[in-house]
Write a protein that holds these residues in place. Sequence first.
Motif, short mmCIF file in Angstrom:
data_model
loop_
_atom_site.label_atom_id
_atom_site.label_comp_id
_atom_site.label_asym_id
_atom_site.label_seq_id
_atom_site.Cartn_x
_atom_site.Cartn_y
_atom_site.Cartn_z
N ARG A 59 0.71 -1.13 -0.04
CA ARG A 59 -0.04 0.28 0.14
C ARG A 59 0.74 1.42 0.03
O ARG A 59 0.69 2.32 -0.78
CB ARG A 59 -0.90 0.00 1.29
CG ARG A 59 -2.11 -0.85 1.30
CD ARG A 59 -2.49 -1.26 2.78
NE ARG A 59 -1.42 -2.27 3.16
CZ ARG A 59 -1.72 -3.30 2.57
NH1 ARG A 59 -2.52 -3.84 2.07
NH2 ARG A 59 -0.65 -4.24 3.03
N THR A 60 1.61 1.40 0.94
CA THR A 60 2.66 2.54 1.22
C THR A 60 3.39 2.94 -0.22
O THR A 60 3.15 4.16 -0.55
CB THR A 60 3.47 2.57 2.31
OG1 THR A 60 2.75 2.15 3.29
CG2 THR A 60 4.08 3.76 2.52
N ARG A 92 11.70 4.17 2.90
CA ARG A 92 11.37 3.18 4.08
C ARG A 92 12.57 2.49 4.40
O ARG A 92 13.30 1.96 3.62
CB ARG A 92 10.29 2.31 3.57
CG ARG A 92 10.03 1.05 4.48
CD ARG A 92 8.78 0.31 4.19
NE ARG A 92 7.49 0.92 4.67
CZ ARG A 92 6.33 0.44 4.66
NH1 ARG A 92 6.09 -0.74 4.58
NH2 ARG A 92 5.53 1.18 5.12
N HIS A 143 5.98 6.52 11.50
CA HIS A 143 5.15 6.19 10.04
C HIS A 143 4.22 7.30 9.79
O HIS A 143 3.09 7.15 9.97
CB HIS A 143 4.46 4.73 10.08
CG HIS A 143 4.20 4.31 8.59
ND1 HIS A 143 4.15 5.22 7.35
CD2 HIS A 143 3.74 3.11 8.05
CE1 HIS A 143 3.75 4.51 6.46
NE2 HIS A 143 3.39 3.10 6.69
N GLN A 194 1.02 7.33 7.35
CA GLN A 194 0.08 6.37 7.72
C GLN A 194 -0.72 6.87 8.74
O GLN A 194 -2.05 6.93 8.62
CB GLN A 194 0.65 5.02 8.22
CG GLN A 194 -0.07 3.97 8.71
CD GLN A 194 -1.05 3.41 7.39
OE1 GLN A 194 -0.71 3.04 6.62
NE2 GLN A 194 -2.43 3.43 7.62
N ARG A 224 5.64 1.23 14.45
CA ARG A 224 5.84 2.53 14.23
C ARG A 224 4.60 3.41 13.88
O ARG A 224 4.36 4.29 14.11
CB ARG A 224 6.89 2.63 12.95
CG ARG A 224 6.14 1.75 11.78
CD ARG A 224 7.26 1.87 10.62
NE ARG A 224 7.04 0.84 9.63
CZ ARG A 224 7.98 0.14 8.83
NH1 ARG A 224 9.23 0.23 9.29
NH2 ARG A 224 7.62 -0.40 7.88
N VAL A 225 3.45 2.56 13.43
CA VAL A 225 2.26 3.05 13.17
C VAL A 225 1.39 3.65 14.46
O VAL A 225 0.98 4.82 14.35
CB VAL A 225 1.27 2.26 12.47
CG1 VAL A 225 -0.13 2.77 12.34
CG2 VAL A 225 1.95 1.74 10.99
N ARG A 240 -1.43 -5.49 13.18
CA ARG A 240 -0.72 -6.74 12.95
C ARG A 240 0.40 -7.14 13.63
O ARG A 240 1.00 -6.23 14.16
CB ARG A 240 -0.18 -6.84 11.23
CG ARG A 240 0.64 -7.91 10.67
CD ARG A 240 0.76 -7.64 9.29
NE ARG A 240 1.96 -6.76 9.53
CZ ARG A 240 3.36 -7.16 9.25
NH1 ARG A 240 3.65 -8.39 9.77
NH2 ARG A 240 4.48 -6.33 9.31
N GLN A 252 3.80 -8.21 14.23
CA GLN A 252 4.99 -7.77 13.47
C GLN A 252 6.05 -8.72 13.67
O GLN A 252 7.27 -8.64 14.27
CB GLN A 252 5.54 -6.38 13.74
CG GLN A 252 4.74 -5.40 13.60
CD GLN A 252 4.70 -4.47 12.32
OE1 GLN A 252 5.85 -4.10 12.46
NE2 GLN A 252 3.67 -3.61 11.91
N PRO A 280 -3.85 -0.54 9.55
CA PRO A 280 -3.20 0.07 8.30
C PRO A 280 -2.81 -1.08 7.23
O PRO A 280 -2.20 -0.69 6.19
CB PRO A 280 -1.77 0.34 9.03
CG PRO A 280 -1.91 -0.57 10.25
CD PRO A 280 -3.45 -0.83 10.62
N GLY A 281 -3.22 -2.18 7.54
CA GLY A 281 -2.92 -3.48 6.52
C GLY A 281 -1.46 -3.57 6.76
O GLY A 281 -0.52 -2.79 7.08
N PRO A 282 -0.89 -4.90 6.24
CA PRO A 282 -1.51 -5.77 5.91
C PRO A 282 -2.41 -6.69 7.04
O PRO A 282 -1.63 -6.79 7.95
CB PRO A 282 -0.49 -6.57 5.07
CG PRO A 282 0.56 -6.49 5.80
CD PRO A 282 0.69 -5.19 6.29
C1 NCD Z 1 2.50 -1.01 8.28
C2 NCD Z 1 4.07 -0.83 8.27
O1 NCD Z 1 4.61 -1.29 7.28
O2 NCD Z 1 4.51 -0.15 9.20
N1 NCD Z 1 1.83 -1.01 7.09
C3 NCD Z 1 1.70 0.09 6.38
O3 NCD Z 1 2.65 0.72 6.08
N2 NCD Z 1 0.57 0.01 5.56
C4 NCD Z 1 1.91 -1.86 9.34
C5 NCD Z 1 2.51 -3.34 9.06
O4 NCD Z 1 3.46 -3.65 8.47
O5 NCD Z 1 1.87 -4.18 9.98
#
Ligand code: NCD
Length: 336
Positions: free
Chosen positions: A72-73, A122, A152, A155, A185-186, A240, A242, A280-282
Motif C-alpha cells: 500500500r505505502t 522506508r 510512520h 500512515q 511505528r504506526v 498486525r 509484526q 493499516p494493513g496488511p
Molecule cells: C504498516 C507498516 O509497514 O508499518 N503497514 C503499512 O505501512 N500500511 C504496518 C504493518 O506492516 O503491519
Amino acid sequence: MTATDSSLPTLQLTREGRLKHFLTLDGLDQALLTDILDTADSFIEVGERSIKKVPLLRGRTVVNLFFESSTRTRSTFELAAKRLSADVLNLDINTSATSKGETLSDTLLNLEAMASDMFVVRHSQSGAPHFIAETVTPGVAIINAGDGRHAHPTQAMLDMLTIRQHKGQFAGLKVAIVGDILHSRVARSQIRALNTLGVEEVRVIAPATLLPKDVESLGCKVEYDMRHGLRDLDVIIMLRLQRERMEGALLPSEREFYRLYGLNEEKLALADSRCIVMHPGPINRGVEIESAVADGPQSVILNQVTNGIAVRMAVMSMAMSGQVSERVQPGEGAGQ
Ligand code: NCD
C-alpha cells in the motif's frame, strides 16, 4: 543509528514553520496537522476526476527508496507523485547495488547526482530518514515512509483523515489501538497525531509483552482486557503482529492471541454502535481480525487506502514548496 527527535522541529520545518521534510509528527503542532488534512481533502476531488492530475510537482523527480517490503505505502506514494505530475523512480533494492554492498550514503550520492528532488524512504533502521535529511543536498525533501519501530507519519495522517471524514471532529472521541504496539511505528505516530489533534482519550489494548515500557508516557491509557477496553469506543484501530521484528517468544500462540485480542463481531458489539474499525494493513484474517469485521459495515479499511493517496499528495507538495521557499532569497518570489 538513533532518532534524536528533539532536533527534528528545526530539521523538518523552514524558518517560517513550513514543512520541508516529513520525518515524524513529533514537534508538529495542531495547526500544521490540520493544514495537512485540509490540503489532503482538496486532493480527494483530483482522485475522482477522469484525468487525475495536477501540475504541482511537474518537472520534479521523486525517488521511492524502499529498503523494506511494502504494498500500500509504496504504490500510493507512487500514485500520489504521478498525480502531482512528478517523474517517479522506483528503486528496487533487491536488484540495486545495495545488494552488492554499496552503503546507503553512496546510493544517495548517486541518486542526488541524477538531480532528484525528493526521496521517499522506508527503512528497517529507526532514524534512517532523519540521517538522510541531515546529510542530503539542500533543496531535496525527505519523506519518511516508515522507519523501524520509530515512526510512520503519513500512515498516521491518512488514518486521521479517515477518522475526520467519518466522525467530523477529534474532540470528544475515544480511540483504541489494539495488538502489537511494541513493534508498531504506526501506533507511535497515531498516538502522537491523536493527542495533537485533541481526542478525548487514546487507549492501547494489548498483552504486557507487546507494549513498550514507556507506553503511558506517549500519551495513552493501557488496558490489558480487550472486552473491558472496547467499551464506549468511537474508533478501533487493529494492528498486525509484526513477527519480522519479534525477538523471542512474546506470545503463547496465535490462537490464544486471537481469543484474547482478536476482533470479532461479538467483541465489536461492546463498542459504540457507530464505532469504525481501522487497520493499516496488511491484515491477517483470523490472527487479529475476523473476516466478518474486516469486510463488515463498520470497517473503513479500504477508505484508509484511498485516503493514503490524497495525504501523500499533500505532504509531498507541501514539503517541496517548503524547500523551494527556503531557497528563495529575500525579495524573490516563492513560486515553483
Ligand atoms: C504498516 C507498516 O509497514 O508499518 N503497514 C503499512 O505501512 N500500511 C504496518 C504493518 O506492516 O503491519
